[in-house]
Design an enzyme around this catalytic site. Structure first.
Site: not given
Length: 761
Positions: A430, A462, A465, A468-469, A481, A529-530, A585
């Site tokens: 994007a 995809e 996408n 927004r792209q 892409k 994105d990371n 736990c």
């Protein structure tokens, strides 16, 4: 689908039924239209009407990314030239174009069919007239006006006298675990230690699972924040003493926003401060842009590019206007003069920013979700032009090419620097698409001897996408892409030199993206994105002394950061605190928050449908012969993974009926037996050595769930789990197998094991 996660179904349905009118399809109008058309609907009931009376010119090539050379040659209208490009972005939205003049004599009754009206490139007098008409309707037509003149921009919103917003933030309601509530006036609620509530004064909370002050359960209270860990809720002095436990849940209360007409807001503006380093700027730009409007009305034209005489005249007008405003703001001579000198120019990145905000305001207007802008937003680029003070006026004169609008703002020398830039863009999602569009309009990487834009992205396009792209279309799905984005960018500016890769930027690709490669770049731009990839690229920029521009979004939030060697800290200089790991736990027996249950479900899912089948497959890949395995076991040899493989073989379902039976048994185990076992080991009245109750915040006692076939959640679990078991273990099933009748018949015959308590803790 991702947009639905942020907005919700109700807002999406409202958007689908809305009609929007947009006038002025220049550089700003096309940004609003592009984003509005992408975001606004997924049903063919929504209408966007584009209005423009101007023909395409060479000037438009540098500001409107949907206008091409052939549109200028054929003298097409701007709305008609861009219409089919905008329609391509979202086939679910009906779009129409109009070229009929819109002026002070126009009958505005045609606007009654629209829920929102957006104006760009419209005179202030006409803006006032249309705003008055929209404001007077019942219900009011939401009115938005936006302008970009050279280095300055403004955005104005009027959604009527009263505008109700159902959800001001779009955030999930907060849940706060309580450690104590005082018996006092006002009663003070304290959160669990090291768990700040992150609430604001005026918000509303409801309570549940409070022991002692049980009358609080189900009641709603407005709070006043005392500290990050406490807040007051009113008089609790007559209530029973607080004992333990309790959860406070944020309640979303509709909020009313009040708007004034444009006419009144001009003299007493309510401005949002966008840059806290210069809080006085909005009023100063307000005065300057009003002076520009008056100059246009008085002389029938805008101030000439770089003309100092026109700038002086506009400054006199600004001084007189300031005296008519209620706050009588101080006139900033630099803002007025630079606005005058550049008013005929256009900065595409500024229009992209303002257009994005305007599109969000359209979304708010038609959905009633998120807090709207009240009521003015001013953004300026004065920092860019201040160093150009000593440039000759000829630097800003038009040359008859696609960059004249840009040149009018920053001068020819700076334009040439942009053309000669080498830029490395990492990520074509994007933000990457927006960056490439801006590069094309600015002429980045178009120099005759120098300049190149290098892009890389390993991903394929995809369907999700497409909302927004904007460089991608349905025909591009499953294509790389980077290659597709490069082709689309060349369609905006065929003179761009662009080199595209499908490589991931990481240590494994340092032969491609080497130190030599980095040193050739003038700037690196990340649209990732990371955080891991950002940290790696930042380390390469630091090592090679290259400037870095980083940005990213998440839902309704976003960030951008400019990193310059020897001037700013690097991306790696600051780290987010590590995410707090959830103790085993807690996941296994004492989940207290939704995050715990999500992680528990994920662990169960991965174990049943990924980890265990992978171990089974790995064993048989290592020992492909069953006869050989049996012989080696008989000889006393220990084979790694043998026990698990045999266990899986003995328990695997071999028919659809067995898949459904297994799913039903799993339901009983997860949601009934496990709770009963915990309550057997730790009854509700269990106390610790200090006498305090075992089951108190944050521990919450479980309650066994009785299976009900008619419950959609229960039925959905059985069907989904059975389908997953069938898929993993290669068991065929048909549509008939998935019918309620078949599922009910199988479940009715299942012998569910009775609960037998264990003494294990």
């Amino acid at each position: 689908s991702r947009q639905r996660y942020v907005l919700g179904d109700t807002a999406m349905q409202k958007m689908a039924q809305s009609h929007v009118f947009l006038s002025g399809i220049g550089g700003l109008g096309v940004e609003i239209g592009k984003l509005g058309n992408i975001y606004l609907s997924r049903r063919k009931r929504m209408l966007m009407h584009f209005h423009d009376t101007k023909q395409c010119t060479k000037w438009d090539l540098g500001i409107n990314f949907f206008i091409h050379e052939d549109d200028i040659t054929s003298q097409r209208n701007r709305a008609e030239a861009t219409l089919h490009h905008i329609a391509e972005l979202n086939p679910y939205v009906h779009v129409a174009a109009s070229t009929v003049p819109l002026d002070e004599t126009t009958d505005l009754s045609f606007l009654k069919q629209y829920q929102c009206v957006i104006l760009t490139e419209v005179s202030l007098l006409l803006q006032k007239k249309i705003n008055d008409f929209c404001h007077a309707q019942q219900p009011p037509i939401k009115f938005i006006s936006a302008d970009v003149y050279g280095i300055c921009s403004r955005l104005f919103c009027d959604f009527g006298d009263e505008f109700e917003v159902l959800d001001t933030t779009g955030e999930e309601p907060k849940e706060i675990f309580i450690s104590n509530i005082t018996q006092s006036n006002p009663g003070i609620v304290t959160c669990l230690e090291n768990h700040p509530h992150r609430l604001e004064t005026g918000q509303f909370l409801t309570f549940r699972e409070v022991n002692g002050m049980s009358c609080l359960n189900g009641s709603t209270h407005q709070i006043t924040v005392v500290s990050p860990y406490s807040f007051t809720i009113g008089d609790t002095s007559d209530m029973e003493p607080y004992l333990h436990g309790g959860i406070a849940i944020e309640v979303k209360i509709p909020k009313m926003f009040y708007f004034e007409r444009l006419e009144k807001q001009i003299t007493h503006p309510l401005c949002l401060v966008a840059d806290f380093s210069k809080p006085e700027a909005p009023l100063q730009i307000h005065v300057a842009m009003l002076a520009l409007n008056h100059f246009q009305e008085n002389f029938g034209r805008g101030p000439n590019i770089g003309c100092l005489q026109d700038a002086e005249e506009m400054l006199k007008i600004a001084v007189s206007i300031s005296e008519t405003l209620e706050d009588k703001p101080q006139v900033n001579g630099d803002v007025v003069k630079w606005l005058s000198r550049t008013a005929q120019g256009f900065l595409a990145p500024l229009a992209a920013a303002v257009g994005g905000v305007a599109s969000q305001e359209v979304l708010k207007a038609v959905t009633g979700k998120f807090s709207p802008l009240q009521q003015w937003l001013y953004i300026d680029m004065l920092d860019i032009v201040t160093p150009l003070e000593k440039m000759s006026s000829e630097e800003f004169d038009p040359r008859g090419d696609r960059y004249d609008a840009l040149r009018a703002c920053i001068g020819d020398s700076l334009c040439q620097k942009l053309h000669d830039l080498n830029v490395f863009l990492v990520g074509c999602g994007a933000i990457g698409c927006e960056m490439l569009k801006n590069f094309a309009l600015l002429g980045v990487g178009t120099g005759q001897d120098k300049g190149l834009v290098t892009i890389t992205d390993p991903d394929l396009i995809e369907k999700s996408n497409l909302n927004r792209q904007f460089l991608f279309r349905p025909r591009h799905i499953q294509k790389p892409k980077s290659y597709t984005a490069a082709e689309a960018t060349l369609n905006i500016n065929p003179y761009l030199k662009i080199d595209s890769y499908i490589n991931k930027v990481c240590p494994a690709t340092e032969n491609t993206f080497s130190d030599e490669f980095y040193t050739k770049q003038d700037v690196i731009v990340t649209a990732l994105d990371n955080a891991e990839a950002r940290r790696y690229i930042d380390s390469r920029c630091v090592a090679n002394l290259r400037p870095l521009i980083d940005s990213g979004t998440m839902g309704t939030k976003g960030h951008t950061e400019v990193i310059v060697p020897h001037l700013t800290e690097s991306y790696n200089s600051h780290r987010d605190p590590p995410e707090e790991e959830i103790p085993f736990c807690t996941l296994k027996s004492f989940p207290a928050a939704i995050e715990h249950t999500i992680q528990w479900a994920r662990d169960k899912f991965e174990s049943s449908f990924s980890h265990k089948p992978s171990l089974f497959n790995k064993f048989w890949q290592t020992y492909p012969s069953a006869e050989e395995v049996l012989q080696r076991i008989k000889s006393g040899e220990s084979l790694e993974g043998c026990f698990h493989a045999i266990k899986t073989l003995s328990r695997r379902p071999r028919s659809w009926t067995q898949c459904v039976e297994l799913a039903r048994v799993k339901f009983e185990k997860y949601f009934s037996h496990k709770a009963l076992q915990l309550l057997h080991s730790f009854p509700l009245d269990t106390r610790l050595k200090d006498g305090s109750l075992f089951w108190q915040s944050p521990k919450r006692p479980p309650f066994p769930v009785k299976f009900e076939f008619s419950d959609p959640l229960h039925y959905g679990f059985i069907v989904s789990a059975a389908k997953l078991f069938a898929t993993v273990y290669c068991v065929p099933f048909t549509e008939k197998d998935l019918s309620e009748e078949t599922i009910l018949k199988i479940i009715s015959a299942v012998k569910v094991p009775e609960f037998r308590p264990s003494n294990k803790v």
